[in-house]
Design an enzyme around this catalytic site. Sequence first.
Site, PDB file in Angstrom:
ATOM      1  N   GLY A  68      -6.362   4.632  -2.030  1.00  8.67           N
ATOM      2  CA  GLY A  68      -6.774   3.238  -2.140  1.00  8.67           C
ATOM      3  C   GLY A  68      -7.687   2.967  -3.308  1.00  8.67           C
ATOM      4  O   GLY A  68      -7.727   1.855  -3.826  1.00  8.67           O
ATOM      5  N   MET A  69      -8.433   3.995  -3.739  1.00 18.15           N
ATOM      6  CA  MET A  69      -9.346   3.813  -4.864  1.00 18.15           C
ATOM      7  C   MET A  69      -8.585   3.760  -6.183  1.00 18.15           C
ATOM      8  O   MET A  69      -8.857   2.932  -7.045  1.00 18.15           O
ATOM      9  CB  MET A  69     -10.377   4.944  -4.886  1.00 18.15           C
ATOM     10  CG  MET A  69     -11.442   4.788  -5.959  1.00 18.15           C
ATOM     11  SD  MET A  69     -12.575   3.425  -5.642  1.00 18.15           S
ATOM     12  CE  MET A  69     -13.513   4.097  -4.263  1.00 18.15           C
ATOM     13  N   ASP A  70      -7.632   4.671  -6.351  1.00 22.21           N
ATOM     14  CA  ASP A  70      -6.859   4.758  -7.592  1.00 22.21           C
ATOM     15  C   ASP A  70      -5.385   4.826  -7.220  1.00 22.21           C
ATOM     16  O   ASP A  70      -4.745   5.869  -7.327  1.00 22.21           O
ATOM     17  CB  ASP A  70      -7.303   5.989  -8.382  1.00 22.21           C
ATOM     18  CG  ASP A  70      -6.757   6.023  -9.811  1.00 22.21           C
ATOM     19  OD1 ASP A  70      -6.010   5.092 -10.185  1.00 22.21           O
ATOM     20  OD2 ASP A  70      -7.062   6.983 -10.539  1.00 22.21           O
ATOM     21  N   LYS A  71      -4.852   3.703  -6.783  1.00 22.88           N
ATOM     22  CA  LYS A  71      -3.492   3.664  -6.235  1.00 22.88           C
ATOM     23  C   LYS A  71      -2.447   4.196  -7.210  1.00 22.88           C
ATOM     24  O   LYS A  71      -1.540   4.931  -6.831  1.00 22.88           O
ATOM     25  CB  LYS A  71      -3.130   2.233  -5.834  1.00 22.88           C
ATOM     26  CG  LYS A  71      -3.922   1.667  -4.668  1.00 22.88           C
ATOM     27  CD  LYS A  71      -3.530   0.218  -4.410  1.00 22.88           C
ATOM     28  CE  LYS A  71      -4.396  -0.426  -3.341  1.00 22.88           C
ATOM     29  NZ  LYS A  71      -4.130   0.109  -2.008  1.00 22.88           N
ATOM     30  N   ASN A 116     -10.444  -5.058   3.491  1.00 25.88           N
ATOM     31  CA  ASN A 116      -9.362  -5.222   2.529  1.00 25.88           C
ATOM     32  C   ASN A 116      -8.068  -5.577   3.245  1.00 25.88           C
ATOM     33  O   ASN A 116      -7.806  -5.129   4.356  1.00 25.88           O
ATOM     34  CB  ASN A 116      -9.202  -3.961   1.669  1.00 25.88           C
ATOM     35  CG  ASN A 116      -8.148  -3.012   2.206  1.00 25.88           C
ATOM     36  OD1 ASN A 116      -6.954  -3.183   1.982  1.00 25.88           O
ATOM     37  ND2 ASN A 116      -8.606  -1.993   2.939  1.00 25.88           N
ATOM     38  N   ASN A 178       1.343   7.465   5.241  1.00 25.40           N
ATOM     39  CA  ASN A 178       0.513   6.367   5.725  1.00 25.40           C
ATOM     40  C   ASN A 178       1.357   5.474   6.630  1.00 25.40           C
ATOM     41  O   ASN A 178       2.182   4.680   6.154  1.00 25.40           O
ATOM     42  CB  ASN A 178      -0.054   5.569   4.546  1.00 25.40           C
ATOM     43  CG  ASN A 178      -1.060   4.522   4.982  1.00 25.40           C
ATOM     44  OD1 ASN A 178      -1.161   4.183   6.157  1.00 25.40           O
ATOM     45  ND2 ASN A 178      -1.815   3.998   4.029  1.00 25.40           N
ATOM     46  N   SER A 181      -1.811   1.703   8.006  1.00 28.32           N
ATOM     47  CA  SER A 181      -2.465   0.556   7.381  1.00 28.32           C
ATOM     48  C   SER A 181      -2.197  -0.689   8.208  1.00 28.32           C
ATOM     49  O   SER A 181      -1.066  -0.924   8.652  1.00 28.32           O
ATOM     50  CB  SER A 181      -1.940   0.342   5.961  1.00 28.32           C
ATOM     51  OG  SER A 181      -2.388  -0.899   5.450  1.00 28.32           O
ATOM     52  N   ASN A 183      -2.192  -3.648   6.998  1.00 26.67           N
ATOM     53  CA  ASN A 183      -1.898  -4.733   6.067  1.00 26.67           C
ATOM     54  C   ASN A 183      -0.436  -4.866   5.670  1.00 26.67           C
ATOM     55  O   ASN A 183      -0.101  -5.684   4.811  1.00 26.67           O
ATOM     56  CB  ASN A 183      -2.757  -4.556   4.800  1.00 26.67           C
ATOM     57  CG  ASN A 183      -4.238  -4.587   5.123  1.00 26.67           C
ATOM     58  OD1 ASN A 183      -4.690  -5.397   5.914  1.00 26.67           O
ATOM     59  ND2 ASN A 183      -4.993  -3.676   4.516  1.00 26.67           N
ATOM     60  N   THR A 184       0.446  -4.060   6.256  1.00 22.15           N
ATOM     61  CA  THR A 184       1.890  -4.208   6.074  1.00 22.15           C
ATOM     62  C   THR A 184       2.492  -4.505   7.435  1.00 22.15           C
ATOM     63  O   THR A 184       2.349  -3.685   8.360  1.00 22.15           O
ATOM     64  CB  THR A 184       2.514  -2.932   5.472  1.00 22.15           C
ATOM     65  OG1 THR A 184       1.985  -2.721   4.158  1.00 22.15           O
ATOM     66  CG2 THR A 184       4.030  -3.054   5.392  1.00 22.15           C
ATOM     67  N   LYS A 212      -1.490  10.157   8.395  1.00 24.92           N
ATOM     68  CA  LYS A 212      -2.735   9.382   8.445  1.00 24.92           C
ATOM     69  C   LYS A 212      -2.669   8.414   9.615  1.00 24.92           C
ATOM     70  O   LYS A 212      -1.733   7.621   9.720  1.00 24.92           O
ATOM     71  CB  LYS A 212      -2.945   8.619   7.138  1.00 24.92           C
ATOM     72  CG  LYS A 212      -4.323   7.949   7.051  1.00 24.92           C
ATOM     73  CD  LYS A 212      -4.625   7.503   5.627  1.00 24.92           C
ATOM     74  CE  LYS A 212      -6.053   6.997   5.499  1.00 24.92           C
ATOM     75  NZ  LYS A 212      -6.413   6.691   4.098  1.00 24.92           N
ATOM     76  N   ASN A 241      -7.676   5.790   9.145  1.00 29.60           N
ATOM     77  CA  ASN A 241      -7.506   4.638   8.269  1.00 29.60           C
ATOM     78  C   ASN A 241      -8.570   3.589   8.608  1.00 29.60           C
ATOM     79  O   ASN A 241      -9.486   3.846   9.382  1.00 29.60           O
ATOM     80  CB  ASN A 241      -6.089   4.069   8.435  1.00 29.60           C
ATOM     81  CG  ASN A 241      -5.538   3.477   7.146  1.00 29.60           C
ATOM     82  OD1 ASN A 241      -6.236   2.768   6.428  1.00 29.60           O
ATOM     83  ND2 ASN A 241      -4.277   3.756   6.862  1.00 29.60           N
TER      84      ASN A 241
END
Length: 343
Positions: A68-71, A116, A178, A181, A183-184, A212, A241
């Site tokens: 998530g930091m550096d997708k 987020n 993953n 999440s 968010n999907t 995860k 997560n």
Amino acid sequence: MSLFESTLRPVLFRVGGGDAEKAHEFTLGRLSRLGERARGLARGRYAVDAPVEAFGVRFPNAVGLAAGMDKNGVALPAWPALGFGFVEVGTVTAHAQPGNDKPRLFRLRDSEAIINRMGFNNAGAAALAARLDALGPLGVPLGVSLGKSKVTPLEEAVEDYLTSYRLLHPYADYIAVNVSSPNTPGLRTLQDKSAIATLLAALTGTTPVLVKIAPDLTEPAIAELLEVCLSHGAAGVIATNTTLARDGLAPADQPRAAEAGGLSGRPLTEKARKVVHFVHTETGGRLPIIGVGGIMTPDDATRMLDAGAALVQLYSGFIYHGPGLVRGVAKAAAAYRERAEIR
């Protein structure tokens, strides 16, 4: 208070008029420009050499950068220079996608938390594979987090994950699946026993595959998922997560509680630790765990390791406390393991 917290963080938090996503992009842009110079820039200052082995991979220390930091892996050489013992890029999807509508990233400063609802915004698996191919060896283990493309129906999820897996597993020391999440739409249903069994059966190969999981699952649901992980060759678990709960927010942050998305940071600390403890106890230590969620201090990391984690990852803690936390956590993890060996 560290130099980062007193001087650099206030500047970064003002970037883009306080827009958290603009500050994130600004920081990645600056780190990406360091390029090859980053490989040795701060390694001597921040790096802690305390090797750990988990799921057949040797890590120079126990602290990693969370997904998530550096997708898109744009700043990869910078992360080892800042002391991270491993880096997880992504979450990446088979199809490039813009993610959810903005604004979609919010700081809750008094709570040391972040909400987020990014929605797996990324350039796609093929673009990441090309970048990794051009970059060459990173110098520390690399994990790649895979998610489902939003345009792909749930019944075609396995093939979607497989597309990304085929492109990226040659560059990865481990693959993170993953399925947690928030968010999907529908993604968390892939944590169900039959769905995760089908997915894990498809992702076979020599690259370790970790699952995860969400912190919001009940213990019976986690137990079912772990049973599948053990029977279908998962190499480990990443716990956890972000959460949909809004417990533990400071009064000043309560107005943000209505924002949709996953919450990370300090309010997740104890919940994530409890999930790690349950996973470790339920599996009898047979599944190595990467503990992530609310690690804001070295002591948080020690407690996560004591709960059963083999490795830990930082996201929100790094945003609020900077590179000094990476070194502090790595040293705390090394000291914890020394004490464990003496016992």
